[in-house]
Design an enzyme around this catalytic site. Structure first.
Site, short mmCIF file in Angstrom:
data_model
loop_
_atom_site.label_atom_id
_atom_site.label_comp_id
_atom_site.label_asym_id
_atom_site.label_seq_id
_atom_site.Cartn_x
_atom_site.Cartn_y
_atom_site.Cartn_z
N ARG A 104 9.11 -0.61 -6.21
CA ARG A 104 8.45 -1.71 -6.93
C ARG A 104 7.79 -1.16 -8.17
O ARG A 104 7.00 -0.22 -8.10
CB ARG A 104 7.36 -2.34 -6.06
CG ARG A 104 7.86 -3.19 -4.98
CD ARG A 104 6.77 -4.06 -4.41
NE ARG A 104 5.45 -3.45 -4.26
CZ ARG A 104 4.40 -4.10 -3.82
NH1 ARG A 104 4.50 -5.38 -3.50
NH2 ARG A 104 3.24 -3.51 -3.69
N THR A 108 4.75 -4.89 -12.68
CA THR A 108 5.39 -6.20 -12.54
C THR A 108 5.66 -6.55 -11.09
O THR A 108 5.93 -7.72 -10.78
CB THR A 108 6.73 -6.21 -13.28
OG1 THR A 108 7.62 -5.29 -12.62
CG2 THR A 108 6.57 -5.79 -14.73
N ASP A 200 0.28 1.98 1.91
CA ASP A 200 1.60 2.26 1.35
C ASP A 200 2.44 2.99 2.39
O ASP A 200 2.20 4.16 2.71
CB ASP A 200 1.46 3.12 0.08
CG ASP A 200 2.78 3.24 -0.66
OD1 ASP A 200 3.77 3.68 -0.04
OD2 ASP A 200 2.83 2.87 -1.85
N ASP A 203 4.24 6.36 1.30
CA ASP A 203 3.29 7.47 1.14
C ASP A 203 2.77 7.95 2.49
O ASP A 203 2.61 9.15 2.71
CB ASP A 203 2.11 7.03 0.26
CG ASP A 203 2.49 7.00 -1.22
OD1 ASP A 203 3.47 7.65 -1.59
OD2 ASP A 203 1.79 6.31 -1.98
C1 PRP Z 1 7.51 -0.66 -0.41
C2 PRP Z 1 8.13 -1.12 0.89
C3 PRP Z 1 9.12 -2.15 0.44
C4 PRP Z 1 8.41 -2.79 -0.72
C5 PRP Z 1 7.81 -4.07 -0.30
O1 PRP Z 1 8.33 0.22 -1.06
O2 PRP Z 1 8.71 -0.06 1.62
O3 PRP Z 1 10.37 -1.63 0.06
O4 PRP Z 1 7.37 -1.89 -1.12
O5 PRP Z 1 7.25 -4.74 -1.35
P1 PRP Z 1 7.87 -6.11 -1.91
O6 PRP Z 1 8.16 -6.95 -0.71
O7 PRP Z 1 6.75 -6.66 -2.75
O8 PRP Z 1 9.09 -5.80 -2.70
P2 PRP Z 1 7.85 0.96 -2.43
O9 PRP Z 1 8.29 0.17 -3.61
O10 PRP Z 1 6.40 1.28 -2.33
O11 PRP Z 1 8.74 2.26 -2.44
P3 PRP Z 1 8.72 3.50 -1.41
O12 PRP Z 1 9.30 3.02 -0.11
O13 PRP Z 1 9.59 4.49 -2.09
O14 PRP Z 1 7.30 3.98 -1.25
N1 URA Z 2 4.53 -1.76 0.06
C1 URA Z 2 3.81 -1.06 0.97
O1 URA Z 2 4.16 0.09 1.32
N2 URA Z 2 2.70 -1.63 1.47
C2 URA Z 2 2.31 -2.87 1.13
O2 URA Z 2 1.27 -3.34 1.64
C3 URA Z 2 3.06 -3.57 0.18
C4 URA Z 2 4.18 -3.00 -0.33
#
Ligand code: PRP
Ligand code: URA
Length: 209
Positions: A104, A108, A200, A203
């Site tokens: 994400r 945005t 997160d 993370d």
């Molecule tokens: C997180 C999570 C989803 C997304 C959810 O990933 O694992 O993929 O956010 O958010 P959304 O429903 O608003 O799209 P992130 O973008 O943090 O990437 P990561 O898994 O690499 O940490």
């Molecule tokens: N992605 C995450 O990992 N946690 C949240 O709460 C939202 C998006």
């Protein structure tokens, strides 16, 4: 909500509370996410078709049931979805695994694709898309749209924690997709994080913060 199933088995609620706790470290967090995926997988696979086989027990012949060679693929949304793959594979060891990399944009909140590798016969498989978090729903919706363009018909989405906004988004964009979650939380905060959520997920799984 007909296409949303909340799997709230006591073991799932218990393990979910442990991963929500900010004091749970990466090692335990990873183990729990894998266990949660396995427990959810039991329910997610409840409609796998069966076929009859003839076998002999030590007592005599009988007709027994086995899973009918259904082709399944598990598709984690990177990174955090990776944490759910092994739990699912323990239940469906013959499944293939495709990967879709999305993150994400922090400003945005729009999903940005950076990686994709899918089994060649993806269009012939039933898909289980896994991602611990369904927040705005943007990432899961984009991943599902991408998979549909590759000819996939039957898609299930499995998330641990969802916001109502994310569920609404998937139901609007993809009314044919069945959604399985362990919990639906209150809302999103101003940064798009689920409240109370678990922070997160990527993370916390990989210790990157
Ligand atoms: C997180 C999570 C989803 C997304 C959810 O990933 O694992 O993929 O956010 O958010 P959304 O429903 O608003 O799209 P992130 O973008 O943090 O990437 P990561 O898994 O690499 O940490
Ligand atoms: N992605 C995450 O990992 N946690 C949240 O709460 C939202 C998006």
């Amino acid at each position: 909500m007909s296409n949303v199933k909340i799997i709230d088995h006591p073991l799932i609620q218990h393990k979910l509370s442990l991963i929500r706790n900010k004091d749970t470290g990466s090692k335990e967090f990873r183990e729990l996410v894998e266990e949660l995926a396995l427990l959810m997988g039991y329910e997610v696979t409840h409609d796998l078709p069966l076929e009859d086989i003839e076998i002999e027990t030590p007592i005599g012949p009988t007709t027994a049931k086995i899973i009918a060679g259904k082709k399944v693929a598990i598709v984690p949304i990177l990174r955090a979805g990776l944490g759910m793959v092994d739990g699912m594979l323990r239940l469906i060891p013959a499944a293939k695994v495709g990967h879709i990399g999305l993150y994400r944009d922090p400003e945005t909140l729009e999903p940005i694709e950076y990686y994709c590798k899918l089994p060649m016969d993806i269009g012939e498989r039933d898909l289980i898309v896994v991602d611990p978090m369904l927040a705005t729903g943007g990432s899961a919706s984009a991943a599902i749209a991408f998979l549909k363009k590759r000819g996939v018909g039957n898609i299930k989405l499995v998330c641990l924690v969802a916001a109502p906004e994310g569920i609404d988004r998937i139901r609007k964009d993809h009314p044919d997709v069945n959604i399985f979650v362990a919990a639906v939380d209150e809302c999103l905060n101003e940064h798009g994080y689920i409240v109370p959520g678990l922070g997160d997920a990527g993370d916390r799984l990989f210790g990157t913060k």
